[in-house]
Write an enzyme that holds these catalytic residues in place. Sequence first.
Site, mmCIF file in Angstrom:
data_model
loop_
_atom_site.group_PDB
_atom_site.id
_atom_site.type_symbol
_atom_site.label_atom_id
_atom_site.label_comp_id
_atom_site.label_asym_id
_atom_site.label_seq_id
_atom_site.Cartn_x
_atom_site.Cartn_y
_atom_site.Cartn_z
ATOM 1 N N CYS A 100 -0.183 4.091 2.366
ATOM 2 C CA CYS A 100 0.019 3.857 3.799
ATOM 3 C C CYS A 100 1.503 3.921 4.149
ATOM 4 O O CYS A 100 1.902 4.604 5.084
ATOM 5 C CB CYS A 100 -0.471 2.465 4.204
ATOM 6 S SG CYS A 100 -2.007 1.981 3.461
ATOM 7 N N ASP A 101 2.302 3.156 3.404
ATOM 8 C CA ASP A 101 3.672 2.916 3.841
ATOM 9 C C ASP A 101 4.714 3.790 3.135
ATOM 10 O O ASP A 101 5.873 3.815 3.549
ATOM 11 C CB ASP A 101 4.013 1.427 3.665
ATOM 12 C CG ASP A 101 3.098 0.555 4.518
ATOM 13 O OD1 ASP A 101 2.660 1.040 5.569
ATOM 14 O OD2 ASP A 101 2.818 -0.588 4.131
ATOM 15 N N CYS B 92 0.841 -1.200 0.000
ATOM 16 C CA CYS B 92 0.000 0.000 0.000
ATOM 17 C C CYS B 92 0.877 1.251 0.000
ATOM 18 O O CYS B 92 1.385 1.660 1.044
ATOM 19 C CB CYS B 92 -0.899 -0.030 1.242
ATOM 20 S SG CYS B 92 -1.915 1.433 1.389
#
Length: 508
Positions: free
Chosen positions: A339-340, A336
Site C-alpha cells: 500500500c504505502d 503494508c
Amino acid sequence: MLDQEIKSQLQEYLKLLENDIVIKASVGSDDVSKEVDELVNEITSMSDKISIEQGSFDRTPSFSINRKGEDSGVIFAGVPLGHEFTSLVLALLQVSGRAPKVDEATIEQIKKLEGPLHFETYVSLSCQKCPDVVQALNIMSVVHPEITHTMVEGSAFKEEVESKDVMAVPSVYLNGEQFVDGRQTLESILEELGSSVDISELNEKEPYDVLVVGGGPAGASAAIYAARKGIRTGIVAERFGGQVQDTLGIENFITTKYTEGPKLVANLEEHVNDYDVDIMNSMRAKSLEKKDFFELELENGAMLKSKTLVLSTGARWRNIGVPGEAEFKNKGVAYCPHCDGPIFEGKEVAVIGGGNSGVEAAIDLAGIVKHVTVLEFLPELKADSVLQDRLHSLPNVTVITNARTSEIYGSDKVEGLRYVDRESEEEIDIALAGVFVQIGLVPNTEWLEGTLERNKFGEIIVDERGTTSIPGVFAAGDCTNSAYKQIIISMGSGATAALGAFDHLIRN
Ligand SMILES: Cc1cc2nc3c(=O)[nH]c(=O)nc-3n(C[C@H](O)[C@H](O)[C@H](O)COP(=O)(O)OP(=O)(O)OC[C@H]3O[C@@H](n4cnc5c(N)ncnc54)[C@H](O)[C@@H]3O)c2cc1C
C-alpha cells in the site's frame, strides 16, 4: 491503453449501464493527461450510452462521471487503473443507476447526513485497501446530492501529496481537513461522521444454530460448511476477507497457480452468498457470554444469540512497541509495503524484521525506493533461503543483524531510526523517511480475555475438532494455536470447526 482482456471485461460490464453517462474531462498536455485522455476516450468508444464533454476541475488531469443533466460529484484525478480500475467500473455502473450492494438501512443512513461534504482520497494504484475507501465514498456521493468525492492518484499529484505530508494511503480529507487514514468501510466512515447504526434490527434476529465470528478464509469456510448442513448460520465480521485483503500474489492456494488477495476475497464472498448465510459485515464482536444461548455483544451495542459459535477472528500486524512507533504511524511508520511503498519512491526506508514477510517486503520496496535497510534482532535472517538469495542479489539493500530497534524519531514525520548493536551495545542512528514494521502477527483474541482458554501468545487452544475450552464454542484459523498460519490451513480448520459445531448440535 487497456489490454485486450480488460477491454473485453469492461465491455461486458458496460452492457449493464442503465442510463446515459456523461464523462467530463479536464486534461492538459502532460503525460498523465495524455493517459487520462486516452482512457476516457477508450471507455467512451465502448458504449453508445457514454459521451464525453470538456470539464473544469481543481486538478488537471481529472474527470467526473455523471448522469445526463446531473452532477454526481464522483471525480477521478489521475488515472484510476491498477487496483482502482474496479472503482472506476463500479462508479460508471452506479452513476448510471445500478444499485450499489449496500443494504437499505445504510442507504437511509447516508441520505440523512448533513451536507455539503466534500471528500478527497489520496491513493496509490498498488494499494489494496484504497479501493474499499474510494468505492464507499463514491457510493455516498451517488446517493447524496450534497456529497462529492475525488480520488486523487498520488503519483500524478506528487507536489500536492508532499505539501500535505500524505505518508500513508488511503488518506481521506473532508472539506479540506484531514479526516481519516488507512482502511475504512462505508460503515466506519458513517460512524466517523457521527451517524449511528440502527441496532434494533440486529437485536431482533432469531438465534442462530451456528454464528461465525470473523470473515477471513476460516470464517468463510466455516459458514459454507455450516449452511450446507441446512442450519441457521450467521457470520459477523469486522472486515470480510481478513488478511487476504492485504495480500498481493498468492501462489500456494492449491489448484490455483496464481491469484491475488482481493480476487480470492471476491470469490469467497460469492461462494458464501450462494448459501443462506446471514452476513453482518463491518461489525466487531466485543464480548461473549453463555446464558440460555451464547450471547455475542457487538461494539455497536447489538446482541446476537446463537446455539454454537465458531470464532475465527484471525490475526493482525504486531507492533514493535518502541518510542515513536505510535506517534509516527502513517507519518513514516507503515505496516503494508504494497500500500504505502510508492509513497517512499526515491527515499531511504528500513524494514524491521528478517522473517519471510520482512524479507518479502524489502524485496518489493527495493524496486521502488532508493535504499532499504533490513534490521533483524537475531544473529541471522529467518526468511526462506530462496527469499534471502533474492534479497542479497539486490544492489540497494543492506542487512543488519543482531540489531535491537530502540526508537523511531522525527519532528512531524519520521526522520530516522536508532538501534542498538546487540554485540557491541553501541547505539547507531540511520537517517530515513520510512520504517516498515514486519515482525509477525498477534491473534485478535483480546476481547475473549477471561472467557476461554488461550495460550501464552493469546491463541485460542483447540483440539482436533476445533473445540475450545467452552462446549459449543469452536475456533479456527490464525486466532488458534494451529502450528501453521496459511489460507488453505485456515479454510480446513474452518470446515473442521463447523462440522464440530454441527456434531455438537445433534448431540445436545
Ligand atoms: C501480507 C500477507 C501475505 C500473506 N500471504 C499468504 C499466502 O501467499 N498464502 C497463504 O496461504 N497465506 C498467506 N498469508 C496468511 C493468510 O492470509 C492467513 O493465514 C489467513 O488469512 C488466516 O485466515 P483467518 O480466517 O484465520 O484470519 P484473517 O484472514 O485474519 O481473518 C480474520 C477475520 O476476523 C475479523 N475480525 C477480527 N476481529 C474481529 C472481531 N472482534 N469481531 C468481528 N470480526 C473480527 C476480521 O475482520 C476478518 O474478517 C498472508 C498474510 C499476510 C498478512
